[in-house]
Design an enzyme around this catalytic site. Structure first.
Site, PDB file in Angstrom:
ATOM      1  N   HIS A   1       0.854  -1.190   0.000  1.00 25.33           N
ATOM      2  CA  HIS A   1       0.000   0.000   0.000  1.00 25.33           C
ATOM      3  C   HIS A   1       0.887   1.237   0.000  1.00 25.33           C
ATOM      4  O   HIS A   1       1.731   1.396   0.885  1.00 25.33           O
ATOM      5  CB  HIS A   1      -0.899  -0.011   1.232  1.00 25.33           C
ATOM      6  CG  HIS A   1      -1.740   1.223   1.381  1.00 25.33           C
ATOM      7  ND1 HIS A   1      -2.413   1.801   0.319  1.00 25.33           N
ATOM      8  CD2 HIS A   1      -2.017   1.994   2.467  1.00 25.33           C
ATOM      9  CE1 HIS A   1      -3.076   2.863   0.750  1.00 25.33           C
ATOM     10  NE2 HIS A   1      -2.845   3.015   2.043  1.00 25.33           N
TER      11      HIS A   1
ATOM     12  N   GLU B   1       6.265   1.015 -22.896  1.00 28.72           N
ATOM     13  CA  GLU B   1       7.063  -0.188 -22.660  1.00 28.72           C
ATOM     14  C   GLU B   1       6.916  -0.747 -21.248  1.00 28.72           C
ATOM     15  O   GLU B   1       6.869  -1.968 -21.043  1.00 28.72           O
ATOM     16  CB  GLU B   1       8.533   0.113 -22.956  1.00 28.72           C
ATOM     17  CG  GLU B   1       9.471  -1.076 -22.810  1.00 28.72           C
ATOM     18  CD  GLU B   1       9.273  -2.142 -23.887  1.00 28.72           C
ATOM     19  OE1 GLU B   1       9.835  -3.239 -23.721  1.00 28.72           O
ATOM     20  OE2 GLU B   1       8.557  -1.885 -24.880  1.00 28.72           O
TER      21      GLU B   1
END
EC number: 4.2.1.109
Length: 239
Positions: free
Chosen positions: A118, A141
């Protein structure tokens, strides 16, 4: 294969991911290290953020409301699958288990995750303010570093990364139900954004979860800059 040999093989497989407490990749040591790295990146400042890693049958979770960059190995909580604390931190400090705990267990129960992270990244918060219900981006990418949660395969350059957004609440634990509902609606996603708050990311291993959160945060930071330059997040004319 006889029964005894099969049981021995199964036990070896079950123990393969378990390392001694002295090992740098034991959660007691790994969680403080990752907390320091996340702090340095601005993802866990002001006591924010949280990290949980599963090893064997145990779930290791950083404490709440502490300076994340200063967490010690003896300050980690250990829980079982029922979210019962089976081992308190080995310290005299009066520590409180992470407010993120029930949200971490959403990832463990619903996705069979091996780790859940988190962060309170500024990029996550800004993206949650720029988007309505989803963050979507393609033809970059770094998307290749993110795993499709259903197929367990990496996304491709031409795929669209979709991360759902839920609304924040006054207390972290009150996000549990909306996060679970969101995970059901987006089975391919390995992350959930919380508006004006941060992001939860999970994967089969801590290495994959770490890689995913790094790629996602990069993509969000890039998307913010692209918006200022008038560039599309989902271009239609890329060859």
């Amino acid at each position: 294969m006889d029964t005894l040999t099969h049981l021995s093989h199964t036990l070896r497989e079950a123990m393969s991911d378990i390392v001694p407490e002295s090992h740098p990749e034991h959660p007691f040591n790994l969680i403080p290290e990752l907390c320091r790295k996340f702090y340095d990146l601005g993802w866990a400042t002001g006591t924010g953020g949280g990290i949980s890693i599963k090893m064997g049958e145990n779930y290791y979770i950083a404490p709440s409301g502490v300076q994340k960059e200063r967490i010690k190995p003896n300050e980690i909580f250990v829980l079982n699958a029922s979210q019962d604390v089976v081992e308190e931190p080995r310290t005299e400090k009066q520590l409180k288990i992470s407010e993120c705990t029930p949200l971490f267990f959403n990832a463990y129960r619903m996705r069979g995750a091996g780790a859940c992270l988190h962060t309170h990244s500024a990029n996550c918060v800004l993206i949650s303010l720029l988007c309505d219900r989803e963050f979507r981006i393609s033809h970059i990418e770094m998307i290749k570093g993110i795993i499709n949660n259903e197929t367990k395969k990496a996304l491709g350059f031409r795929d669209t990364l979709v991360i759902p957004i839920i609304e924040n609440t006054d207390f972290e634990r009150d996000l549990t139900a909306s996060m679970a509902e969101c995970m059901e609606r987006y089975p391919e996603s390995c992350a959930v954004l919380v508006r004006r708050h941060g992001m939860y990311v999970w994967s089969d291993t801590w290495q994959k979860a770490k890689g995913a959160v790094e790629c996602i945060d990069y993509l969000m930071g890039l998307a913010i800059r692209m918006r200022t330059l008038g560039l599309e997040w989902e271009p239609k004319d890329v060859k």
